[in-house]
Design a protein around this motif. Structure first.
Motif, PDB file in Angstrom:
ATOM      1  N   GLY A  15       2.605 -12.700  28.551  1.00  0.00           N
ATOM      2  CA  GLY A  15       2.658 -13.955  29.283  1.00  0.00           C
ATOM      3  C   GLY A  15       1.583 -14.929  28.862  1.00  0.00           C
ATOM      4  O   GLY A  15       1.687 -16.127  29.144  1.00  0.00           O
ATOM      5  N   GLY A  16       0.569 -14.426  28.195  1.00  0.00           N
ATOM      6  CA  GLY A  16      -0.510 -15.309  27.755  1.00  0.00           C
ATOM      7  C   GLY A  16      -1.344 -14.657  26.681  1.00  0.00           C
ATOM      8  O   GLY A  16      -1.123 -13.506  26.289  1.00  0.00           O
ATOM      9  N   ARG A  17      -2.328 -15.396  26.206  1.00  0.00           N
ATOM     10  CA  ARG A  17      -3.173 -14.949  25.101  1.00  0.00           C
ATOM     11  C   ARG A  17      -4.624 -15.276  25.425  1.00  0.00           C
ATOM     12  O   ARG A  17      -4.942 -16.379  25.876  1.00  0.00           O
ATOM     13  N   LEU A  18      -5.483 -14.286  25.182  1.00  0.00           N
ATOM     14  CA  LEU A  18      -6.924 -14.490  25.262  1.00  0.00           C
ATOM     15  C   LEU A  18      -7.486 -14.387  23.857  1.00  0.00           C
ATOM     16  O   LEU A  18      -7.440 -13.320  23.238  1.00  0.00           O
ATOM     17  N   THR A  19      -8.000 -15.502  23.351  1.00  0.00           N
ATOM     18  CA  THR A  19      -8.595 -15.527  22.019  1.00  0.00           C
ATOM     19  C   THR A  19     -10.115 -15.517  22.160  1.00  0.00           C
ATOM     20  O   THR A  19     -10.676 -16.313  22.929  1.00  0.00           O
ATOM     21  N   ILE A  20     -10.762 -14.607  21.440  1.00  0.00           N
ATOM     22  CA  ILE A  20     -12.214 -14.432  21.524  1.00  0.00           C
ATOM     23  C   ILE A  20     -12.808 -14.674  20.144  1.00  0.00           C
ATOM     24  O   ILE A  20     -12.414 -14.041  19.167  1.00  0.00           O
ATOM     25  N   LEU A 277       8.243 -35.634  40.462  1.00  0.00           N
ATOM     26  CA  LEU A 277       7.394 -34.896  39.530  1.00  0.00           C
ATOM     27  C   LEU A 277       8.220 -34.032  38.597  1.00  0.00           C
ATOM     28  O   LEU A 277       9.345 -33.636  38.916  1.00  0.00           O
ATOM     29  N   ARG A 278       7.594 -33.719  37.464  1.00  0.00           N
ATOM     30  CA  ARG A 278       8.127 -32.696  36.579  1.00  0.00           C
ATOM     31  C   ARG A 278       7.067 -31.604  36.504  1.00  0.00           C
ATOM     32  O   ARG A 278       5.905 -31.861  36.194  1.00  0.00           O
ATOM     33  N   ASN A 279       7.474 -30.391  36.814  1.00  0.00           N
ATOM     34  CA  ASN A 279       6.561 -29.256  36.874  1.00  0.00           C
ATOM     35  C   ASN A 279       6.839 -28.293  35.740  1.00  0.00           C
ATOM     36  O   ASN A 279       7.995 -28.059  35.373  1.00  0.00           O
ATOM     37  N   ALA A 280       5.756 -27.685  35.222  1.00  0.00           N
ATOM     38  CA  ALA A 280       5.885 -26.548  34.313  1.00  0.00           C
ATOM     39  C   ALA A 280       5.310 -25.334  35.022  1.00  0.00           C
ATOM     40  O   ALA A 280       4.197 -25.386  35.561  1.00  0.00           O
ATOM     41  N   VAL A 281       6.055 -24.254  35.036  1.00  0.00           N
ATOM     42  CA  VAL A 281       5.588 -22.996  35.606  1.00  0.00           C
ATOM     43  C   VAL A 281       5.135 -22.114  34.453  1.00  0.00           C
ATOM     44  O   VAL A 281       5.912 -21.854  33.521  1.00  0.00           O
ATOM     45  N   VAL A 282       3.870 -21.670  34.496  1.00  0.00           N
ATOM     46  CA  VAL A 282       3.315 -20.885  33.399  1.00  0.00           C
ATOM     47  C   VAL A 282       3.003 -19.471  33.864  1.00  0.00           C
ATOM     48  O   VAL A 282       2.738 -19.217  35.047  1.00  0.00           O
ATOM     49  N   SER A 283       3.005 -18.539  32.907  1.00  0.00           N
ATOM     50  CA  SER A 283       2.898 -17.116  33.201  1.00  0.00           C
ATOM     51  C   SER A 283       1.441 -16.661  33.197  1.00  0.00           C
ATOM     52  O   SER A 283       0.978 -15.974  32.291  1.00  0.00           O
ATOM     53  N   ALA A 284       0.724 -17.047  34.238  1.00  0.00           N
ATOM     54  CA  ALA A 284      -0.642 -16.574  34.479  1.00  0.00           C
ATOM     55  C   ALA A 284      -0.935 -16.814  35.945  1.00  0.00           C
ATOM     56  O   ALA A 284      -0.398 -17.752  36.553  1.00  0.00           O
ATOM     57  N   THR A 366     -15.635 -12.888  33.729  1.00  0.00           N
ATOM     58  CA  THR A 366     -15.568 -11.459  34.028  1.00  0.00           C
ATOM     59  C   THR A 366     -14.292 -11.074  34.760  1.00  0.00           C
ATOM     60  O   THR A 366     -14.015  -9.877  34.917  1.00  0.00           O
ATOM     61  N   SER A 367     -13.496 -12.045  35.195  1.00  0.00           N
ATOM     62  CA  SER A 367     -12.259 -11.754  35.914  1.00  0.00           C
ATOM     63  C   SER A 367     -11.021 -11.778  35.024  1.00  0.00           C
ATOM     64  O   SER A 367      -9.920 -11.489  35.497  1.00  0.00           O
ATOM     65  N   LEU A 368     -11.177 -12.135  33.763  1.00  0.00           N
ATOM     66  CA  LEU A 368     -10.004 -12.272  32.902  1.00  0.00           C
ATOM     67  C   LEU A 368      -9.236 -10.961  32.831  1.00  0.00           C
ATOM     68  O   LEU A 368      -9.789  -9.907  32.556  1.00  0.00           O
ATOM     69  N   GLY A 369      -7.941 -11.046  33.082  1.00  0.00           N
ATOM     70  CA  GLY A 369      -7.115  -9.857  33.215  1.00  0.00           C
ATOM     71  C   GLY A 369      -6.775  -9.199  31.894  1.00  0.00           C
ATOM     72  O   GLY A 369      -7.087  -9.689  30.810  1.00  0.00           O
ATOM     73  N   ARG A 370      -6.103  -8.068  31.996  1.00  0.00           N
ATOM     74  CA  ARG A 370      -5.756  -7.255  30.832  1.00  0.00           C
ATOM     75  C   ARG A 370      -4.297  -7.434  30.424  1.00  0.00           C
ATOM     76  O   ARG A 370      -3.815  -6.699  29.567  1.00  0.00           O
ATOM     77  N   ARG A 371      -3.586  -8.362  31.041  1.00  0.00           N
ATOM     78  CA  ARG A 371      -2.181  -8.549  30.652  1.00  0.00           C
ATOM     79  C   ARG A 371      -2.023  -9.504  29.479  1.00  0.00           C
ATOM     80  O   ARG A 371      -0.948  -9.609  28.908  1.00  0.00           O
ATOM     81  N   PHE A 372      -3.097 -10.217  29.159  1.00  0.00           N
ATOM     82  CA  PHE A 372      -3.020 -11.125  28.021  1.00  0.00           C
ATOM     83  C   PHE A 372      -3.046 -10.356  26.704  1.00  0.00           C
ATOM     84  O   PHE A 372      -3.679  -9.302  26.588  1.00  0.00           O
ATOM     85  N   GLU A 373      -2.412 -10.910  25.707  1.00  0.00           N
ATOM     86  CA  GLU A 373      -2.651 -10.457  24.343  1.00  0.00           C
ATOM     87  C   GLU A 373      -4.083 -10.826  23.978  1.00  0.00           C
ATOM     88  O   GLU A 373      -4.517 -11.957  24.185  1.00  0.00           O
ATOM     89  N   ARG A 374      -4.839  -9.862  23.440  1.00  0.00           N
ATOM     90  CA  ARG A 374      -6.212 -10.140  23.025  1.00  0.00           C
ATOM     91  C   ARG A 374      -6.255 -10.334  21.520  1.00  0.00           C
ATOM     92  O   ARG A 374      -5.845  -9.452  20.775  1.00  0.00           O
ATOM     93  N   VAL A 375      -6.796 -11.467  21.129  1.00  0.00           N
ATOM     94  CA  VAL A 375      -6.890 -11.814  19.707  1.00  0.00           C
ATOM     95  C   VAL A 375      -8.340 -12.173  19.416  1.00  0.00           C
ATOM     96  O   VAL A 375      -8.936 -12.993  20.115  1.00  0.00           O
ATOM     97  N   TYR A 376      -8.903 -11.556  18.389  1.00  0.00           N
ATOM     98  CA  TYR A 376     -10.271 -11.893  17.951  1.00  0.00           C
ATOM     99  C   TYR A 376     -10.141 -12.783  16.722  1.00  0.00           C
ATOM    100  O   TYR A 376      -9.748 -12.329  15.637  1.00  0.00           O
ATOM    101  N   ALA A 377     -10.419 -14.060  16.913  1.00  0.00           N
ATOM    102  CA  ALA A 377     -10.234 -15.050  15.851  1.00  0.00           C
ATOM    103  C   ALA A 377     -11.022 -16.294  16.201  1.00  0.00           C
ATOM    104  O   ALA A 377     -11.362 -16.545  17.359  1.00  0.00           O
ATOM    105  N   PRO A 378     -11.351 -17.139  15.202  1.00  0.00           N
ATOM    106  CA  PRO A 378     -12.024 -18.409  15.493  1.00  0.00           C
ATOM    107  C   PRO A 378     -11.176 -19.303  16.390  1.00  0.00           C
ATOM    108  O   PRO A 378      -9.931 -19.282  16.313  1.00  0.00           O
ATOM    109  N   LEU A 379     -11.827 -20.075  17.234  1.00  0.00           N
ATOM    110  CA  LEU A 379     -11.120 -21.017  18.111  1.00  0.00           C
ATOM    111  C   LEU A 379     -10.868 -22.306  17.339  1.00  0.00           C
ATOM    112  O   LEU A 379     -11.569 -23.306  17.507  1.00  0.00           O
ATOM    113  N   THR A 380      -9.865 -22.306  16.505  1.00  0.00           N
ATOM    114  CA  THR A 380      -9.558 -23.493  15.708  1.00  0.00           C
ATOM    115  C   THR A 380      -8.565 -24.362  16.439  1.00  0.00           C
ATOM    116  O   THR A 380      -7.872 -23.915  17.340  1.00  0.00           O
TER     117      THR A 380
END
Length: 380
Positions: A15-20, A277-284, A366-380
């Motif tokens: 549902g989401g991505r955490l890039t570190i 309004l126009r709404n976007a529902v996001v998976s987080a 410290t609250s970031l969940g574990r359901r995200f894909e974890r990617v170790y890469a530069p924040l470009t």
């Protein structure tokens, strides 16, 4: 101890991505190290799984950058780090639980002792081992959490039964109001720390966290212990943050829908559409560390996300697994189903979100969940 990362799945299933950005983490340590002179060591606090970003990878990146001393909160974190970094010096801030001394000795980790009970237990293990086993002594200069009072510290340092078996490898204290440099508490703590440690110039001293480093050389002593600044957080409320962002959280768009004027959005019907309004529902959601207190209502605005340079305010209550965003003014081509939206990162500072949630950026990281894909890469 680092929590095991989830097994890899195809990116589109998350549902989401955490890039570190480990390069940014190392660069932040290097910048902070450059703010102290050569007589002062720059350590690193990597407790709470390196502020939620992964102790194993963060510890390795910091060690390669030149860091040699690390602070964690509990012994399990220290034991895991010791297996990874056999040459590092590792302190456990939360001290020594009864009966755990052998584990500290076996894994060559150092407790931060903050009570007479802990001092006695450590002195006993040093006597039994017949050697001076390194440990820090924590003295309380006003925060009234862990640590010996000044009077207790003076008494302990004069007690040959306690300090005969071992000599502290570090004497430390902790600032209560470092995020506000002008607060008089900072100077009171500094003066008291100087006064009570002056008779022991042979023992290294440490007072400064991230904020203490930025407040200047008076606070630096022999070792500094940055935490939040390493991870790109705001250490001082009144100064511009020069640290590089280290983490970015992105959530996928699930659907986009229209909301008529006058209708309410989300649990509790807390927010009413004041225009079509126009709404976007996001998976987080709050299960992923997107704190519920940053929700929006008719009474107060909530946090926001960024979509291709466009600000998308949160609408209504943040729920466990999803958040609704106002994308009325975002171009349609940026709102494709499955597209990623920046919820936290270079364009949405954790400190900004924390202000909406009436908390601090530490809690977000410290609250970031574990359901995200974890990617170790530069924040470009």
């Amino acid at each position: 101890m680092s929590i095991p990362e989830p097994p890899p799945f195809p990116s589109d299933l998350y549902g989401g991505r955490l890039t570190i950005d480990l390069e940014a983490l190392a660069a932040n340590w290097t910048e902070l190290n450059g703010k102290v002179d050569s007589r002062t060591e720059c350590a690193a606090a990597i407790k709470a799984d390196a502020y939620g970003l992964g102790q194993e990878r963060a510890g390795q990146a910091l060690f390669e950058a030149g860091c040699r001393t690390f602070f964690v909160a509990v012994a399990t974190e220290a034991i895991a780090l010791r297996a990874q970094l056999p040459q590092a010096v590792i302190y456990v801030l939360n001290g020594l639980f009864p009966g755990t001394e052998d584990h500290f000795v076996r894994h060559h980790i150092r407790p931060v002792l903050g009570s007479f009970c802990e001092l006695r237990d450590w002195a006993h293990i040093c006597k039994a081992a017949g050697q001076n086993l390194p440990a820090a002594v924590h003295v309380d200069t006003g925060i009234h959490r862990l640590g010996l009072s000044p009077a207790e510290f003076s008494a302990a340092m004069a007690d040959s039964d306690l300090l005969g078996p071992f000599v502290p490898s570090l004497v430390m204290s902790h600032l209560a109001c470092g995020s506000v440099p002008a607060h008089p508490m900072n100077r009171r703590q500094l003066d008291l720390f100087r006064e009570i440690t002056a008779p022991f110039p042979q023992i290294p001293r440490s007072l400064a966290n991230s904020a203490g480093i930025l407040m200047g050389s008076d606070f630096h002593f022999d070792l500094v212990r940055p935490g939040i600044a390493l991870y790109g957080g705001q250490a001082i409320d009144t100064q511009a943050n020069t640290m590089r962002p280290v983490a970015r959280v992105e959530a996928r768009i699930m659907l986009v829908r229209d909301v008529p004027e006058g209708d309410t959005i989300g649990y509790g019907a807390r927010q009413t559409a004041t225009r079509p309004l126009r709404n976007a529902v996001v998976s987080a959601g709050y299960a992923d560390g997107m704190l519920r207190r940053a929700s929006s209502s008719d009474e107060r605005p909530g946090g926001f996300a960024m979509i291709g340079g466009y600000r998308a305010p949160i609408l209504g209550c943040i729920s466990m697994d999803m958040i609704t965003l106002d994308v009325t003014d975002v171009p349609q081509e940026l709102l494709q189903r499955g597209a990623l939206v920046e919820m936290l990162g270079p364009n949405v500072a954790a400190s900004d979100l924390a202000a909406y949630a009436e908390t601090i950026d530490y809690e977000y990281l410290t609250s970031l969940g574990r359901r995200f894909e974890r990617v170790y890469a530069p924040l470009t």
